[in-house]
Design an enzyme around this catalytic site. Structure first.
Site, PDB file in Angstrom:
ATOM      1  N   ASP A 186      48.947 -32.797 -20.051  1.00 39.90           N
ATOM      2  CA  ASP A 186      49.621 -31.910 -21.003  1.00 39.90           C
ATOM      3  C   ASP A 186      50.387 -30.861 -20.210  1.00 39.90           C
ATOM      4  O   ASP A 186      49.931 -29.735 -20.013  1.00 39.90           O
ATOM      5  CB  ASP A 186      48.598 -31.266 -21.932  1.00 39.90           C
ATOM      6  CG  ASP A 186      49.254 -30.666 -23.165  1.00 39.90           C
ATOM      7  OD1 ASP A 186      50.502 -30.669 -23.246  1.00 39.90           O
ATOM      8  OD2 ASP A 186      48.525 -30.196 -24.054  1.00 39.90           O
ATOM      9  N   ALA A 187      51.574 -31.272 -19.730  1.00 36.89           N
ATOM     10  CA  ALA A 187      52.381 -30.416 -18.867  1.00 36.89           C
ATOM     11  C   ALA A 187      53.609 -29.863 -19.575  1.00 36.89           C
ATOM     12  O   ALA A 187      54.205 -28.891 -19.125  1.00 36.89           O
ATOM     13  CB  ALA A 187      52.814 -31.196 -17.621  1.00 36.89           C
ATOM     14  N   LYS A 188      54.024 -30.514 -20.668  1.00 36.86           N
ATOM     15  CA  LYS A 188      55.177 -30.084 -21.475  1.00 36.86           C
ATOM     16  C   LYS A 188      56.399 -29.803 -20.608  1.00 36.86           C
ATOM     17  O   LYS A 188      57.068 -28.777 -20.761  1.00 36.86           O
ATOM     18  CB  LYS A 188      54.821 -28.866 -22.328  1.00 36.86           C
ATOM     19  CG  LYS A 188      53.711 -29.127 -23.335  1.00 36.86           C
ATOM     20  CD  LYS A 188      53.450 -27.918 -24.214  1.00 36.86           C
ATOM     21  CE  LYS A 188      52.364 -28.203 -25.238  1.00 36.86           C
ATOM     22  NZ  LYS A 188      51.008 -28.315 -24.635  1.00 36.86           N
ATOM     23  N   ARG A 189      56.717 -30.718 -19.724  1.00 34.37           N
ATOM     24  CA  ARG A 189      57.851 -30.530 -18.830  1.00 34.37           C
ATOM     25  C   ARG A 189      59.166 -30.782 -19.563  1.00 34.37           C
ATOM     26  O   ARG A 189      59.263 -31.636 -20.441  1.00 34.37           O
ATOM     27  CB  ARG A 189      57.739 -31.454 -17.618  1.00 34.37           C
ATOM     28  CG  ARG A 189      56.556 -31.140 -16.698  1.00 34.37           C
ATOM     29  CD  ARG A 189      56.629 -29.705 -16.183  1.00 34.37           C
ATOM     30  NE  ARG A 189      55.688 -29.453 -15.101  1.00 34.37           N
ATOM     31  CZ  ARG A 189      54.665 -28.616 -15.145  1.00 34.37           C
ATOM     32  NH1 ARG A 189      54.427 -27.954 -16.267  1.00 34.37           N
ATOM     33  NH2 ARG A 189      53.889 -28.425 -14.094  1.00 34.37           N
TER      34      ARG A 189
END
EC number: 4.1.1.23
Length: 274
Positions: free
Chosen positions: A93-96
């Site tokens: 869950d890095a939401k890059r």
């Protein structure tokens, strides 16, 4: 090479339609009598790996690892490797979200050839869906997946996500663009999913969408597991509820954590039966 969409469908069929979160918030570490240090982070993750080894998907929240610098990333690398060794799909869950060469670098890090590479990663489309192309291409080349933010549960998100664009909401536009990308990739379960919060004020229309739908916000954040069926018109089998604090607060005992996860898995098992 088996694509992520098929691997996810198989994992859900074997281990249940649930994604468990590893969110090592400082308050949780203290609640587990662990130091808010890299060593405490490592101990927290070791407990989670042992407790969650029999579940389909585990989602580490990358931000909580980043705050410990290089030592935190080392813990994340080890956690990803240990979960994958247990045949657990790991969703980073890095939401890059970025453009060009920078997006390509993120792609290599999270879904390419890298010690941090997971089975899938979350991404933000709000620099334009086309900006995600390098990420989608690298993920496809490595049999990995991407979950694209569409409709989130935070109240601030509605100002952008519910705004009109070409006669539909921005969130709907994202869903439609992801759907088109899945269709272009060919038949079979889509490997590009969308994120739709369980408590999002207005869910987009998912009735024509064929990819997976990650549904965070179940449990403590207000989403009710029994109320997820039919979200946005999606088929129940597409939904992947994500739960973190509701389960993590049962720790630090491994048996207690595992039991809390199993209770939540039982609560959403009806999604796989439809």
């Amino acid at each position: 090479m088996t694509g992520f969409g098929l691997r996810l469908a198989e994992a859900k069929a074997r281990r249940g339609p649930l994604c468990l979160g590893i969110d090592p918030h400082p308050e949780l570490l203290r609640g587990w009598d662990l130091a808010t240090t890299a060593d405490g982070l490592a101990a927290f993750c070791d407990i989670c790996v042992r407790a969650f080894a029999d579940f389909a998907v585990v989602k580490p929240q990358v931000a909580f690892f980043e705050s410990y610098g290089a030592a935190g990333f080392a813990v994340l690398e080890r956690t990803i490797a240990e979960l994958r060794a247990a045949d657990v799909l790991v969703l980073a869950d890095a939401k890059r979200g970025d453009i060009g060469a920078t997006m390509s670098a993120y792609a290599t890090a999270w879904v390419g050839d890298s010690p941090l590479a997971a089975d899938a990663v979350t991404a933000s489309p709000y620099l334009g869906f086309g900006s995600l192309r390098p990420l989608l291409e690298v993920a496809a080349a490595h049999g990995r997946g991407v979950f694209v933010l569409a409709a989130t549960s935070n109240p601030e998100g509605a100002a952008v996500q519910n705004a009109a664009a070409d006669g539909r909401s921005v969130a709907q536009l994202v869903v439609d663009q992801v759907g088109a990308a899945n269709e272009a990739a060919g038949p079979g379960p889509g490997s590009i999913g969308v994120v739709v919060g369980a408590t999002a004020p207005q869910a987009p229309d998912l009735s024509a969408f064929t990819g997976p739908v990650l549904v965070p916000g179940v449990g403590v954040q207000g989403g009710r597991p029994e109320a997820l069926g039919g979200l946005g018109g999606a088929a129940s089998s597409q939904l992947l509820p994500a739960v973190a604090r509701e389960v993590l607060r049962a720790g630090p005992g491994v048996p207690e954590l595992r039991a809390a996860g199993e209770r939540m898995r039982d609560a959403v098992a009806y999604l796989a039966a439809v």
